[in-house]
Design a protein around this motif. Structure first.
Motif, PDB file in Angstrom:
ATOM      1  N   GLY A  28       0.816  -1.205   0.000  1.00  0.00           N
ATOM      2  CA  GLY A  28       0.000   0.000   0.000  1.00  0.00           C
ATOM      3  C   GLY A  28       0.850   1.255   0.000  1.00  0.00           C
ATOM      4  O   GLY A  28       2.075   1.203   0.103  1.00  0.00           O
ATOM      5  N   ARG A  29       0.183   2.354  -0.106  1.00  0.00           N
ATOM      6  CA  ARG A  29       0.852   3.644  -0.149  1.00  0.00           C
ATOM      7  C   ARG A  29       1.383   4.050   1.220  1.00  0.00           C
ATOM      8  O   ARG A  29       0.823   3.708   2.247  1.00  0.00           O
ATOM      9  N   THR A  34       1.584   2.572  -5.149  1.00  0.00           N
ATOM     10  CA  THR A  34       1.232   1.393  -4.356  1.00  0.00           C
ATOM     11  C   THR A  34       2.370   0.383  -4.251  1.00  0.00           C
ATOM     12  O   THR A  34       2.396  -0.428  -3.336  1.00  0.00           O
ATOM     13  N   GLU A  41      -7.815   6.246  -0.824  1.00  0.00           N
ATOM     14  CA  GLU A  41      -6.676   5.582  -1.447  1.00  0.00           C
ATOM     15  C   GLU A  41      -6.076   4.454  -0.613  1.00  0.00           C
ATOM     16  O   GLU A  41      -5.393   3.592  -1.148  1.00  0.00           O
TER      17      GLU A  41
END
Length: 160
Positions: A21-22, A40, A67
């Motif tokens: 993930g970010r 990502t 997000e």
């Protein structure tokens, strides 16, 4: 026809295919905060925006809902003697409120010394004019990207 090997545990396959993930970085300031995020796959960090400090928690909550975030990296202001700087007096309580609002997202501090100097250098090297370089919000956003890219390199996320 492709051949697939069965390992007997779908969990292993799901783990190997899981996308990272970010990460978000925050260059905290008393008036405004520079924000940067990774892709990502955590290959590169880019400046996202600048947010008024009073609106930081709401912004991060909305971004995380939209997000998704795996972590937040906050630039830790320290002196040349490696002591906490004066600005930490304002930063620590604000980041504690952010952690309380988003307890599921880990927050980590990372040394931000010289990021403003590096941001100005990047602006000059990028050919930005004198007036554009005076934009403190842009400097904060670039500083956040520098913090996050340095963090990624220190963790070997993007060292190939």
């Amino acid at each position: 026809m492709p051949h697939f090997r069965y390992f007997g545990n779908v969990g292993i396959f799901a783990y190997l295919c899981k996308e990272m993930g970010r990460l978000m970085s925050i260059d905290f300031g008393r008036k405004r905060c520079g924000i940067a995020v990774t892709d990502t796959l955590r290959i590169v960090a880019n400046g996202l925006t600048t947010v008024e400090t009073s609106k930081l928690i709401d912004f991060v909550k909305q971004y995380a809902q939209k997000e998704g975030l795996d972590g937040i990296i906050v630039g830790e202001a320290r002196t040349l003697r490696d002591e906490p700087s004066e600005s930490q007096r304002y930063m620590r309580p604000a980041i504690a409120r952010l952690h309380k609002a988003l307890p599921e997202i880990p927050i980590e501090f990372y040394d931000e010394r010289f990021t403003s100097v590096l941001a100005h250098r990047a602006m000059i090297d990028g050919g930005l004019g004198k007036m554009a370089r005076r934009d403190k919000a842009l400097v904060d956003e670039i500083s956040a990207a520098i913090i996050l890219n340095d963090y990624l390199q220190s963790k070997n996320y993007n060292n190939i």
